[in-house]
Design a protein around this motif. Structure first.
Motif, mmCIF file in Angstrom:
data_model
loop_
_atom_site.group_PDB
_atom_site.id
_atom_site.type_symbol
_atom_site.label_atom_id
_atom_site.label_comp_id
_atom_site.label_asym_id
_atom_site.label_seq_id
_atom_site.Cartn_x
_atom_site.Cartn_y
_atom_site.Cartn_z
ATOM 1 N N VAL A 12 45.680 42.312 7.047
ATOM 2 C CA VAL A 12 46.576 42.580 5.782
ATOM 3 C C VAL A 12 47.439 41.604 5.592
ATOM 4 O O VAL A 12 47.671 40.289 6.392
ATOM 5 N N LYS A 13 48.292 41.756 4.672
ATOM 6 C CA LYS A 13 48.974 40.281 3.927
ATOM 7 C C LYS A 13 50.169 41.612 3.265
ATOM 8 O O LYS A 13 50.293 42.713 2.849
ATOM 9 N N ILE A 14 50.988 41.203 3.970
ATOM 10 C CA ILE A 14 53.259 40.910 3.454
ATOM 11 C C ILE A 14 53.653 40.071 2.575
ATOM 12 O O ILE A 14 53.900 39.312 2.861
ATOM 13 N N MET A 15 54.005 40.759 1.060
ATOM 14 C CA MET A 15 54.344 40.080 0.125
ATOM 15 C C MET A 15 55.843 41.134 -0.663
ATOM 16 O O MET A 15 56.034 41.921 -0.073
ATOM 17 N N THR A 16 56.591 40.261 -0.866
ATOM 18 C CA THR A 16 56.980 41.018 -2.114
ATOM 19 C C THR A 16 56.485 42.065 -2.682
ATOM 20 O O THR A 16 55.137 41.604 -3.569
ATOM 21 N N ALA A 17 56.959 43.511 -3.397
ATOM 22 C CA ALA A 17 56.172 43.563 -4.148
ATOM 23 C C ALA A 17 55.903 43.448 -5.879
ATOM 24 O O ALA A 17 54.243 43.290 -6.089
ATOM 25 N N ALA A 18 56.746 42.294 -6.327
ATOM 26 C CA ALA A 18 56.769 41.325 -7.244
ATOM 27 C C ALA A 18 55.714 40.972 -7.413
ATOM 28 O O ALA A 18 54.784 40.689 -7.824
ATOM 29 N N TYR A 19 54.930 40.112 -6.344
ATOM 30 C CA TYR A 19 54.515 39.481 -6.176
ATOM 31 C C TYR A 19 53.479 39.412 -6.206
ATOM 32 O O TYR A 19 51.999 38.974 -6.231
ATOM 33 N N ASP A 36 58.474 32.558 -7.157
ATOM 34 C CA ASP A 36 60.055 32.713 -7.614
ATOM 35 C C ASP A 36 60.047 33.666 -7.300
ATOM 36 O O ASP A 36 61.638 34.793 -7.752
ATOM 37 N N LEU A 37 59.094 34.723 -6.603
ATOM 38 C CA LEU A 37 58.327 36.038 -6.461
ATOM 39 C C LEU A 37 58.624 35.965 -4.163
ATOM 40 O O LEU A 37 58.535 37.265 -4.266
ATOM 41 N N ALA A 38 58.946 35.197 -4.357
ATOM 42 C CA ALA A 38 58.025 35.071 -2.518
ATOM 43 C C ALA A 38 59.102 35.409 -1.791
ATOM 44 O O ALA A 38 60.338 35.965 -2.098
ATOM 45 N N LEU A 39 59.355 36.124 -0.367
ATOM 46 C CA LEU A 39 59.613 37.076 0.285
ATOM 47 C C LEU A 39 60.769 35.860 1.102
ATOM 48 O O LEU A 39 60.377 34.840 0.974
ATOM 49 N N ILE A 40 61.756 36.387 1.381
ATOM 50 C CA ILE A 40 63.277 35.594 1.784
ATOM 51 C C ILE A 40 62.970 36.540 2.419
ATOM 52 O O ILE A 40 63.657 37.405 3.013
ATOM 53 N N GLY A 41 63.979 35.324 3.242
ATOM 54 C CA GLY A 41 64.606 35.841 4.531
ATOM 55 C C GLY A 41 63.408 36.177 5.828
ATOM 56 O O GLY A 41 62.511 36.960 6.304
ATOM 57 N N VAL A 42 62.589 35.263 6.026
ATOM 58 C CA VAL A 42 61.429 35.165 6.402
ATOM 59 C C VAL A 42 62.240 34.898 7.818
ATOM 60 O O VAL A 42 60.854 36.171 8.779
ATOM 61 N N VAL A 77 55.996 44.311 0.919
ATOM 62 C CA VAL A 77 54.266 45.755 0.898
ATOM 63 C C VAL A 77 54.033 44.712 1.242
ATOM 64 O O VAL A 77 53.868 43.999 1.797
ATOM 65 N N ILE A 78 53.231 46.041 2.270
ATOM 66 C CA ILE A 78 51.399 45.623 3.023
ATOM 67 C C ILE A 78 50.321 46.262 2.005
ATOM 68 O O ILE A 78 50.195 47.144 2.039
ATOM 69 N N ILE A 79 49.667 45.171 1.890
ATOM 70 C CA ILE A 79 48.743 45.121 1.600
ATOM 71 C C ILE A 79 47.389 45.033 2.571
ATOM 72 O O ILE A 79 47.769 44.082 3.146
ATOM 73 N N THR A 80 46.082 45.661 3.088
ATOM 74 C CA THR A 80 44.984 45.559 3.368
ATOM 75 C C THR A 80 43.481 44.989 2.673
ATOM 76 O O THR A 80 43.622 44.065 1.833
ATOM 77 N N LEU A 81 43.053 43.833 3.599
ATOM 78 C CA LEU A 81 42.122 42.788 3.247
ATOM 79 C C LEU A 81 41.481 43.974 2.367
ATOM 80 O O LEU A 81 40.826 43.146 1.412
ATOM 81 N N ARG A 82 40.753 45.142 2.527
ATOM 82 C CA ARG A 82 40.124 46.212 2.050
ATOM 83 C C ARG A 82 40.214 46.527 0.723
ATOM 84 O O ARG A 82 39.951 46.303 -0.627
#
Ligand SMILES: Nc1ncnc2c1ncn2[C@@H]1O[C@H](COP(=O)(O)OP(=O)(O)OP(=O)(O)O)[C@@H](O)[C@H]1O
Ligand SMILES: [Mg+2]
Lengths: 424, 232
Positions: free
Chosen positions: A56-63, A73-79, A263-268
């Motif tokens: 799975v991969k977690i990114m900001t919705a915008a990223y 510039d749309l990266a996750l902050i407060g990681v 947001v979370i996105i799966t490999l699929r």
């Protein structure tokens, strides 16, 4: 009576050893092919998972929306806090933070003037914290061609091809020109510690790998990361388990309108990997089906011939007064026995070979040098629970059906007819 | 001695469907065969000897007429009943011995008893008796491939006799044997016939066999041409 018949089977090698060996070979091949196809599928998935997609991969919705453009510039902050929470909530997962970046690599001459320059795709991954997970995921130790892995800050790994293009050697200094999270230009110097060859076309062209902290400094991304990748601890992509992870994540981080919410996105869901998985699965299933079918035909035939060969024996037994159904039954029991023994041994051997190849792999990298898709060069098998059963389809079912069909012949023929064949 | 009737055949016909139409192999046979007979069906090749023996042996069934064997009408038997008749009351001897090659002499002779569910010790005793009648005691552990033709045929006789059937059907039993062996097994069969009152029915055109027969039924073109008792 049963003992009597068993003795007969054991003594007649054509009736015992030969069919068992045929079944063993057929079943072994079936099981092995099945595991191999599963392995290829799995390796392809894992390769993509390791370098890029995560399970799975977690990114900001915008990223996530513009992931192709690497919009840092749309990266996750407060990681840090996010990671702490993830580690606590998902004890079955391993997490890693990454920053992808694009930029130019500039190789200066002795006077500091640009000698050569080229566009680079960069990976900022953790190499120096003492946690080796990312180094292992990228298989860096084995991929090293020249030099060594970074051990200090401000060291950089370059793909071998890229380093040759820029005529850069380990020990040389290069400058990375990129842009910070806020959009201003960033320039930072690195010492090339080593070069790498991944064995997969796209990764080998213009990539550079820098420690995460260095990238953060260079790009002004303190406590930020483009993406957090997550892996199941046993390293196998399991859609069901991943589904649970996603569901739990979505409960913890409800979908909001906030562009910067994770947001979370799966490999699929990434890079049409889902389609690829389905396609490979489809092809695999088809290949296995064809193979099982042809093996079935072979074993069916063997059962058939085995039965036909014994018509004289059946003729004698009929004359002595055994009845048809008894002969037929013993014939079927015999084939069940042979099918079971053969399938059992064949499956065991097939699994053993597969197990060996699952552990050690078969290196075909020299044959796959020019591949441009992210495909594994070392083939592994994968043993799934189905591998324990698949061999019994041709091994047991076909053998028995073949025998059943040949046995029907003895019903169809008149007793006296069997004798004609006998006397002939 | 030869008074109670074991086999009654009335107006028996057997047709075969062939490529060129219907072929009549047996064309109206009437016969009775009694207990303890030592009888041969003789005649030229193709006269229907084997066909007749097969019907008596319930390996085949009549097309027309009746064949009653040991009180049972062959046409009325289903396959299970026919198997039961063969298993319990008939013995077969063939030209080509037809022993089961993977089994020893002992086991070949034992096989009919297994079908009849005799227990271990009974089987052992009966098999050893039977092997003794045929002079095969020392061959019990041999496989058929290790035996001479004469010995194989003696094993086949032992197998047919082991359950003391009422009727033994022997189709050309001497065709593969030399003169000495032929006489040997024929003498043995005469002895068994006397000792156990077993009815022997042969199909043959071998003069050596004919020399031992007490009754000679001559078939020509599926009909009984002559039926004579001799002085043996
Ligand atoms: N299943 C069958 N289908 C067609 N014809 C058959 C069949 N069985 C026997 N016949 C024919 O019936 C006739 C009698 O056959 P049978 O075997 O009874 O002769 P036989 O007297 O035993 O001959 P031989 O001395 O050669 O053994 C032969 O012409 C044979 O071709
Ligand atoms: Mg004949």
């Amino acid at each position: 009576m049963i003992r009597f018949l068993l003795r007969g089977i054991l003594r007649d090698k054509q009736r015992s050893l030969l069919p068992v060996v045929i079944v063993i070979i057929g079943v072994m091949l079936t099981v092995f092919l099945f595991c191999w196809l599963r392995g290829i599928l799995n390796d392809s998935i894992e390769l993509n998972a390791r370098f890029n997609a995560g399970h799975v991969k977690i990114m900001t919705a915008a990223y996530a929306k513009n992931v192709d453009q690497i919009p840092n510039d749309l990266a996750l902050i407060g990681v840090d806090t996010l990671l702490t929470k993830l580690k606590k909530e998902f004890p079955d997962m391993k997490w890693g933070q990454r920053i992808h970046f694009g930029g130019l690599i500039d190789a200066p001459d002795s006077k500091g003037e640009t000698r050569a320059q080229g566009p680079a795709v960069g990976f900022g991954i953790d190499m120096l914290s003492g946690d080796h997970s990312e180094i292992e995921r990228f298989n860096l130790e084995k991929s090293l061609r020249r030099g060594r892995l970074p051990v200090h800050s401000r060291e950089i790994l370059m793909s071998e091809e890229f380093s040759r293009k820029l005529k850069v050697n380990p020990g040389d200094t290069v400058t990375l020109i990129g842009s910070t999270m806020n959009g201003s230009m960033a320039m930072s110097n690195y010492t090339v510690s080593g070069t790498i060859v991944f064995g997969t076309g796209p990764m080998d062209q213009g990539s550079v790998i820098v420690d995460l902290k260095d990238v953060r400094n260079a790009l002004d991304m303190d406590n930020a990361a483009g993406e957090i990748v997550g892996y199941l601890k046993d390293n196998y992509y399991d859609e069901e388990k991943i589904g649970q992870v996603v569901a739990r994540f979505n409960r913890l981080f409800p979908v909001s309108n906030d562009e910067y919410a994770p947001v979370i996105i799966t490999l699929r869901q990434q890079n049409s990997l889902g389609d690829m998985i389905d396609e490979i699965k489809g092809i695999g299933a088809f290949a296995v089906f064809i193979f099982v079918l042809s093996m079935s035909l072979v074993l069916w035939n063997a059962g058939l011939l085995g039965g036909l060969r014994r018509y004289p024996e059946f003729g004698i037994r009929l004359a002595i007064g055994e009845d048809y159904s008894h002969i037929y039954k013993t014939m079927i029991y015999e084939s069940i026995l042979i099918g079971l023994i053969g399938s059992f041994i064949g499956t065991s051997i097939g699994l053993l070979i597969s197990l060996y190849m699952q552990k050690h792999g078969l290196d075909l990298s020299s044959m796959l040098k020019n591949a441009t898709i992210l495909m594994p060069a070392v083939f592994h098998t994968q043993i799934t629970s189905a591998a324990f059963f698949i061999g019994f389809i041709p091994g047991l079912l076909s053998t028995v059906i073949g025998t059943m069909l040949s046995g029907i012949g003895i019903y169809k023929r008149k007793t006296a007819q069997l004798f004609k064949e006998l006397e002939a | 001695m030869e008074n109670s009737t074991l086999i009654t055949i009335e107006a028996l016909k057997k047709h075969f469907l062939t490529m060129s139409g219907r072929f009549t192999a047996l064309n109206g046979i009437d016969l009775t065969i009694g207990k303890a007979e030592f009888t041969g069906v003789v005649g030229p090749s193709g006269s229907g000897k084997t066909t007749l023996l097969n019907i008596i042996g319930s390996l085949d069934s009549p097309s027309e007429g009746r064949a009653v064997v040991l009180g049972q009408s062959i046409s009325d038997l289903n396959v299970k009943q026919a198997a039961l008749l063969r298993r319990s009351r008939l013995g077969f001897i063939f030209q080509s011995y037809n022993l089961l090659p993977v089994y020893t002499v002992f086991e070949n002779v034992e096989f009919p008893l297994l079908l009849l569910r005799f227990d271990d010790s009974q089987r052992r005793r009966m098999v050893m008796d039977s092997l003794e009648w045929l002079g095969l005691t020392d061959k019990a552990k041999s496989k058929p491939a290790q035996l001479s033709g004469g010995e194989c045929q003696r094993v086949a006789i032992a197998r047919a006799m082991v359950k003391k059937p009422e009727i033994v059907l022997a189709d050309e039993p001497t065709a593969n044997l030399d003169a000495a062996n032929s006489h040997h097994i024929l003498k043995t069969m005469v002895q068994l016939n006397k000792e156990f009152n077993t009815t022997f029915i042969f199909a043959t055109h071998d003069d050596k066999v004919i020399g031992y027969l007490r009754r000679k039924i001559s078939l020509i073109d599926g009909k009984v041409a002559k039926d004579e008792f001799t002085n043996n």
